[in-house]
Write a protein that holds these residues in place. Structure first.
Motif, short mmCIF file in Angstrom:
data_model
loop_
_atom_site.label_atom_id
_atom_site.label_comp_id
_atom_site.label_asym_id
_atom_site.label_seq_id
_atom_site.Cartn_x
_atom_site.Cartn_y
_atom_site.Cartn_z
N ILE A 1 0.84 -1.19 0.00
CA ILE A 1 0.00 0.00 0.00
C ILE A 1 0.88 1.25 0.00
CG2 ILE A 1 -1.73 1.30 1.31
CD1 ILE A 1 -2.79 -1.27 -0.01
N ASP A 2 0.56 2.21 -0.86
CA ASP A 2 1.39 3.42 -0.92
C ASP A 2 0.59 4.71 -0.74
OD1 ASP A 2 0.07 3.65 -3.34
OD2 ASP A 2 1.85 3.34 -4.59
N ARG A 3 -0.61 4.56 -0.15
CA ARG A 3 -1.45 5.74 0.05
C ARG A 3 -2.40 5.47 1.22
NH1 ARG A 3 -5.32 8.08 -4.82
NH2 ARG A 3 -6.30 9.78 -3.67
N LYS B 1 -10.84 -5.90 -4.91
CA LYS B 1 -11.94 -6.25 -4.01
C LYS B 1 -11.43 -6.47 -2.59
CE LYS B 1 -15.30 -8.69 -5.64
NZ LYS B 1 -16.46 -7.78 -5.49
N ILE B 2 -10.25 -7.09 -2.47
CA ILE B 2 -9.64 -7.32 -1.16
C ILE B 2 -9.37 -5.98 -0.47
CG2 ILE B 2 -7.55 -8.11 0.01
CD1 ILE B 2 -7.38 -10.30 -2.20
N ILE B 3 -8.78 -5.05 -1.21
CA ILE B 3 -8.44 -3.75 -0.63
C ILE B 3 -9.70 -3.01 -0.18
CG2 ILE B 3 -7.58 -1.44 -1.24
CD1 ILE B 3 -5.39 -2.85 -2.86
N ALA B 4 -10.73 -3.03 -1.00
CA ALA B 4 -11.99 -2.37 -0.64
C ALA B 4 -12.57 -3.00 0.63
CB ALA B 4 -12.98 -2.47 -1.79
N TYR B 5 -12.55 -4.32 0.70
CA TYR B 5 -13.12 -5.01 1.85
C TYR B 5 -12.32 -4.72 3.12
CZ TYR B 5 -14.73 -8.86 4.81
OH TYR B 5 -15.23 -9.59 5.85
N ARG C 1 -5.69 2.79 -7.08
CA ARG C 1 -4.89 3.99 -6.80
C ARG C 1 -4.03 3.85 -5.54
NH1 ARG C 1 -9.49 8.76 -7.54
NH2 ARG C 1 -10.08 8.28 -9.72
N TYR C 2 -4.23 2.78 -4.80
CA TYR C 2 -3.59 2.66 -3.48
C TYR C 2 -2.38 1.73 -3.46
CZ TYR C 2 -7.41 5.39 -1.65
OH TYR C 2 -8.28 6.42 -1.39
N TYR C 3 -1.96 1.25 -4.62
CA TYR C 3 -0.76 0.43 -4.69
C TYR C 3 -0.12 0.59 -6.07
CZ TYR C 3 -3.88 -2.70 -7.28
OH TYR C 3 -4.77 -3.20 -8.19
N SER C 4 1.20 0.44 -6.10
CA SER C 4 1.91 0.55 -7.38
C SER C 4 3.08 -0.41 -7.47
CB SER C 4 2.41 1.99 -7.58
OG SER C 4 3.29 2.37 -6.52
N LEU D 1 -5.87 1.68 5.93
CA LEU D 1 -4.66 1.24 5.25
C LEU D 1 -3.65 2.38 5.24
CD1 LEU D 1 -6.17 -0.78 2.28
CD2 LEU D 1 -5.16 -1.64 4.40
N LYS D 2 -2.42 2.07 5.59
CA LYS D 2 -1.38 3.08 5.69
C LYS D 2 -0.23 2.75 4.74
CE LYS D 2 -2.35 4.27 10.52
NZ LYS D 2 -1.78 4.48 11.86
N ILE D 3 0.53 3.78 4.41
CA ILE D 3 1.67 3.61 3.51
C ILE D 3 2.63 2.57 4.10
CG2 ILE D 3 3.67 4.76 2.50
CD1 ILE D 3 1.99 7.35 2.51
N GLY D 4 2.97 1.58 3.28
CA GLY D 4 3.88 0.52 3.73
C GLY D 4 3.20 -0.75 4.18
N ASP D 5 1.89 -0.71 4.38
CA ASP D 5 1.17 -1.93 4.73
C ASP D 5 1.29 -2.95 3.60
OD1 ASP D 5 0.37 -0.82 7.12
OD2 ASP D 5 -1.72 -0.51 6.52
#
Length: 204
Positions: free
Chosen positions: A62-64, A155-159, A76-79, A166-170
């Motif tokens: 996670i980067d956001r 879907k996992i991230i949304a759930y 948008r929350y991972y790259s 969720l924090k940066i680095g998770d």
């Protein structure tokens, strides 16, 4: 930093472990920050288990910062992605499950989350069509493709974000395909995303 893991996310693996649940949402568990094993350091088999299994997984970083993320915005929350190993003390897990007790200690013990080198998603490819595999002592023992996930990454991230900010680095370990098995002292583990080796370490 949190390590969030998804259980039972590949149908063939569920059959392999005789899980018959009809899942309507992801099964989530956590690993401790001391679970992380990185930089190619060796994994030492703990003295409380005689049946440590490897479970090869795609891992997303996670980067956001995010909470209650809509699935359509989850990308948008991972790259960055990599491969990792969710080590499981299967004998301990089995005993605890039979007793109806929580089984975190079989999953979240120290160094139970081996992690490879992260690469940009743009280099890896389509998050929903990524192949990965694990070689032990030069032989492929497990392989999977994210196309076979019961619950895809977004879907996992949304759930998960409904329950945890969720924090940066998770890190999110997204589940393992069929083919899990034991490791032994002296084994050499190499994890690949496509044909790119991102994980390389030994069992001591």
């Amino acid at each position: 930093m949190k390590i969030i893991a998804v259980g039972m996310n590949y149908a063939a693996h569920n059959k392999e472990l005789h899980h018959t649940l009809e899942l309507t949402e992801p099964t989530i568990f956590m690993k401790s920050d001391s679970s992380l094993l990185k930089d190619g350091k060796p994994f030492f088999i703990p003295d409380f288990s005689s049946e440590i299994h490897y479970e090869t997984e795609l891992v997303v970083k996670i980067d956001r910062l995010g909470k209650n993320i809509a699935e359509r915005f989850a990308h948008r929350y991972y790259s960055e992605v990599t491969v990792g190993i969710d080590f499981t003390a299967r004998d301990l897990q089995r005993r605890l499950r039979e007793q109806g007790l929580p089984w975190e200690i079989s999953k979240a013990f120290d160094n139970s989350a081996a992690i490879g080198t992260f690469i940009p998603l743009e280099e890896a490819g389509n998050i929903n069509q990524l192949s990965f595999h694990l070689d032990i002592n030069g032989k492929t023992v497990q392989q999977g493709n994210t196309a076979d996930m019961l619950f895809p990454v977004d879907k996992i991230i949304a759930y998960v974000s409904r329950f945890f900010t969720l924090k940066i680095g998770d890190l999110i370990y997204t589940g393992t395909p069929v083919g899990v098995g034991p490791v032994s002292i002296g084994d050499h583990l190499e994890g690949y995303l496509g044909e790119r080796k991102l994980l390389d370490f030994h069992v001591r």
